[in-house]
Scaffold this motif. Structure first.
Motif, short mmCIF file in Angstrom:
data_model
loop_
_atom_site.label_atom_id
_atom_site.label_comp_id
_atom_site.label_asym_id
_atom_site.label_seq_id
_atom_site.Cartn_x
_atom_site.Cartn_y
_atom_site.Cartn_z
N ALA A 331 59.42 33.37 41.99
CA ALA A 331 60.17 32.13 42.22
C ALA A 331 61.51 32.44 42.87
O ALA A 331 62.24 33.31 42.41
CB ALA A 331 60.38 31.40 40.91
N GLN A 332 61.81 31.73 43.95
CA GLN A 332 63.08 31.89 44.64
C GLN A 332 63.73 30.51 44.82
O GLN A 332 63.21 29.66 45.54
CB GLN A 332 62.88 32.56 46.01
N ASN A 333 64.84 30.33 44.10
CA ASN A 333 65.57 29.06 44.14
C ASN A 333 64.70 27.88 43.70
O ASN A 333 64.82 26.77 44.21
CB ASN A 333 66.11 28.79 45.56
N ALA A 339 56.34 28.05 40.46
CA ALA A 339 55.72 29.18 41.16
C ALA A 339 54.38 29.53 40.52
O ALA A 339 53.41 29.88 41.21
CB ALA A 339 56.65 30.38 41.16
N ALA A 340 54.31 29.43 39.16
CA ALA A 340 53.05 29.73 38.46
C ALA A 340 51.99 28.70 38.82
O ALA A 340 50.81 29.05 39.00
CB ALA A 340 53.30 29.75 36.96
N VAL A 341 52.38 27.42 38.94
CA VAL A 341 51.43 26.37 39.33
C VAL A 341 50.90 26.63 40.75
O VAL A 341 49.70 26.49 41.02
CB VAL A 341 52.08 24.98 39.23
N GLY A 399 53.29 37.38 46.55
CA GLY A 399 54.06 36.50 47.41
C GLY A 399 55.23 35.87 46.71
O GLY A 399 55.56 36.19 45.56
N THR A 400 55.85 34.95 47.40
CA THR A 400 57.01 34.24 46.88
C THR A 400 56.84 32.75 47.13
O THR A 400 56.18 32.32 48.08
CB THR A 400 58.31 34.72 47.56
N PHE A 401 57.46 31.95 46.24
CA PHE A 401 57.52 30.50 46.42
C PHE A 401 58.94 30.06 46.13
O PHE A 401 59.49 30.36 45.07
CB PHE A 401 56.54 29.79 45.48
N GLY A 402 59.55 29.39 47.11
CA GLY A 402 60.94 28.99 46.92
C GLY A 402 61.29 27.76 47.71
O GLY A 402 60.43 27.11 48.34
N LYS A 403 62.57 27.44 47.69
CA LYS A 403 63.07 26.25 48.37
C LYS A 403 64.33 26.61 49.12
O LYS A 403 65.24 27.26 48.56
CB LYS A 403 63.34 25.13 47.36
N ALA A 404 64.41 26.20 50.37
CA ALA A 404 65.57 26.49 51.20
C ALA A 404 65.77 25.35 52.18
O ALA A 404 64.81 24.89 52.82
CB ALA A 404 65.38 27.80 51.96
N LEU A 405 67.00 24.87 52.27
CA LEU A 405 67.35 23.78 53.18
C LEU A 405 66.47 22.56 52.96
O LEU A 405 66.06 21.87 53.91
CB LEU A 405 67.26 24.25 54.64
#
Length: 454
Positions: A331-333, A339-341, A399-405
């Protein structure tokens, strides 16, 4: 008469040539296989037993398509062979040796040398009326040459040059010489080996196309075929094919058919691997009157380091080998629960696609608990490989899951556990969770298509 054509005709139709003076002419010559018969005749016993053998290696067949040197099981190979017609009126011997370097990421090279000789039992020269001239004719030929190969992963390129010299044993008639050039390519796609070669002798040239398939399981063996297309337009195409079966590790049985210039030959062969040695036998019986029976015996030896056979693209695997686990995305931000879902959604989509055998999350958690392996915080590639080995899978998705902008971003990598290499990457982004769900589906589809194409 063209010296190359005479070289083709003499060993096949022994004793049916008529001679005139001072030039050589043939009154009843029907070349079998065209101008390339003797120099293109299979020195390899494997190739005689199963024409165009693409699925079994020996160094003598390198001098038909030099790219096949990349399939040498060990760095050093030596082979010798002898061919004899039933009547004993002609025989052919060959000797070859090859060296091939260990495969590497930047590619590897190989080299081979060969020499062979052919001779026909002597016979009396006849004039056009069928009367003997008192001159004894003893045709012979020799050839020697070398080959080079470059292998990069599952694709190989090779070229060779041989010098063939022919002597008719006729007083006042000079020996003839010709250069033979071979250039070819070969590649592996799973159990399939395919190849193409350009072969040239003087004014005559041929394009050879062939393939071989290796089978496992109940029928452990091979099937292969090759067809030669003359490029000078003077002779019809020729070739053949066959199958081999290994009922036990120490014995392989082969059978096939050759089609050459109107002649049909049925072939049979035996191979007996003995540690680093191999003994081969082949027999060819003509279905046409006058050509008789021929036999070939060969022996080979392998030395040096073992070489890995060229492999196809990494995703070209049998279904049972496509084992895969999906590691919880970092999880990123965003919340770890989100992220688990997302991880569960991708896992479900991959199961639906059916391209991989995906490890169930419940089983995955149980195995990790038994091994006291903490998945949380395992974000490095080295840790991912350790996790893959614990789960006993071929591939691991990280992998990664995050939110940006204000947008959600999903990034995925497929790691090959055995080599620790990233062999596939993909990503998706969306403005809301509905778009994320669609992006996950697209990622799973693209990964499945990559498997199918390779």
């Amino acid at each position: 008469m063209n010296s190359v054509r005479l070289l083709a005709a003499v060993p096949v139709l022994a004793g049916v040539l008529c001679w005139t003076e001072p030039a050589v002419a043939a009154a009843t010559v029907a070349p079998v296989g065209g101008d390339l018969e003797i120099v293109r005749g299979a020195l390899s016993v494997n190739q005689q037993a199963t024409p165009g053998n693409y699925a079994t290696y020996d160094v003598l067949k390198v001098f038909g398509n030099p790219a096949f040197l990349s399939y040498q099981p060990r760095t050093i190979a030596v082979a010798a062979t002898t061919h004899l017609r039933q009547s004993g009126d002609s025989h052919l011997e060959g000797l070859a040796a090859g060296w091939a370097g260990p495969p590497s990421e930047t590619g590897t090279f190989g080299f081979a040398v060969m020499a062979s000789s052919w001779s026909l039992a002597s016979f009396k020269e006849l004039d056009l009326f069928g009367d003997t001239t008192g001159v004894t004719v003893a045709p012979q030929s020799w050839q020697a040459g070398g080959a080079g190969m470059f292998q990069w992963k599952f694709v190989s390129l090779g070229a060779s040059y041989r010098l063939a010299t022919q002597s008719y044993g006729i007083p006042g008639l000079k020996d003839r010489s010709a250069g033979l050039v071979d250039a070819g390519t070969a590649m592996t796609l799973g159990p399939l080996i395919a190849g193409a070669a350009y072969r040239s002798l003087g004014d005559a040239s041929v394009l050879a196309l062939g393939a071989g398939m290796r089978f496992k399981g109940a029928f452990k063996g091979t099937a292969s075929a090759e067809w030669n297309i003359p490029l000078d337009g003077g002779v019809k195409g020729y070739g053949g094919g066959g199958i081999s079966w290994a009922p036990v590790p120490a014995l392989s049985v082969a059978a096939g058919v050759q089609l050459r210039g109107g002649a049909t030959l049925l072939t049979f062969g035996l191979s007996a691997p003995l540690d680093r040695f191999i003994l081969d036998y082949a027999m060819a019986a003509s279905m046409n009157a006058g050509l008789g029976l021929s036999a070939a015996v060969g022996a080979g030896w392998m030395g040096g380091r073992e070489r890995a056979e060229p492999e196809g693209p990494k995703f070209f695997l049998e279904e049972k080998e496509r084992t895969l686990a999906v590691m919880n995305f970092e999880a990123q931000n965003t919340a770890a629960g989100d992220a688990a879902v997302i991880t569960d959604l991708l896992r479900s989509e991959l199961v639906k696609q059916g391209a991989f055998n995906v490890v169930d999350k419940t089983n995955m958690d149980r195995i990790l608990a038994e091994q006291t392996f903490q998945q949380t915080g395992c974000t490095s590639q080295e840790c991912a490989v350790k996790l893959g080995k614990v789960l006993n899978v071929k591939f691991l998705v990280v992998g990664t899951f995050g939110k940006a902008l204000g947008r959600y971003v999903l990034s995925m990598r497929v790691v090959e556990v055995e080599t620790a290499k990233i062999i596939y990457t993909d990503e998706a982004e969306a403005g809301d969770l509905t778009g994320v769900r669609s992006g996950i589906r697209d990622i799973a589809n693209r990964l499945t298509e990559a498997v199918k194409k390779r």
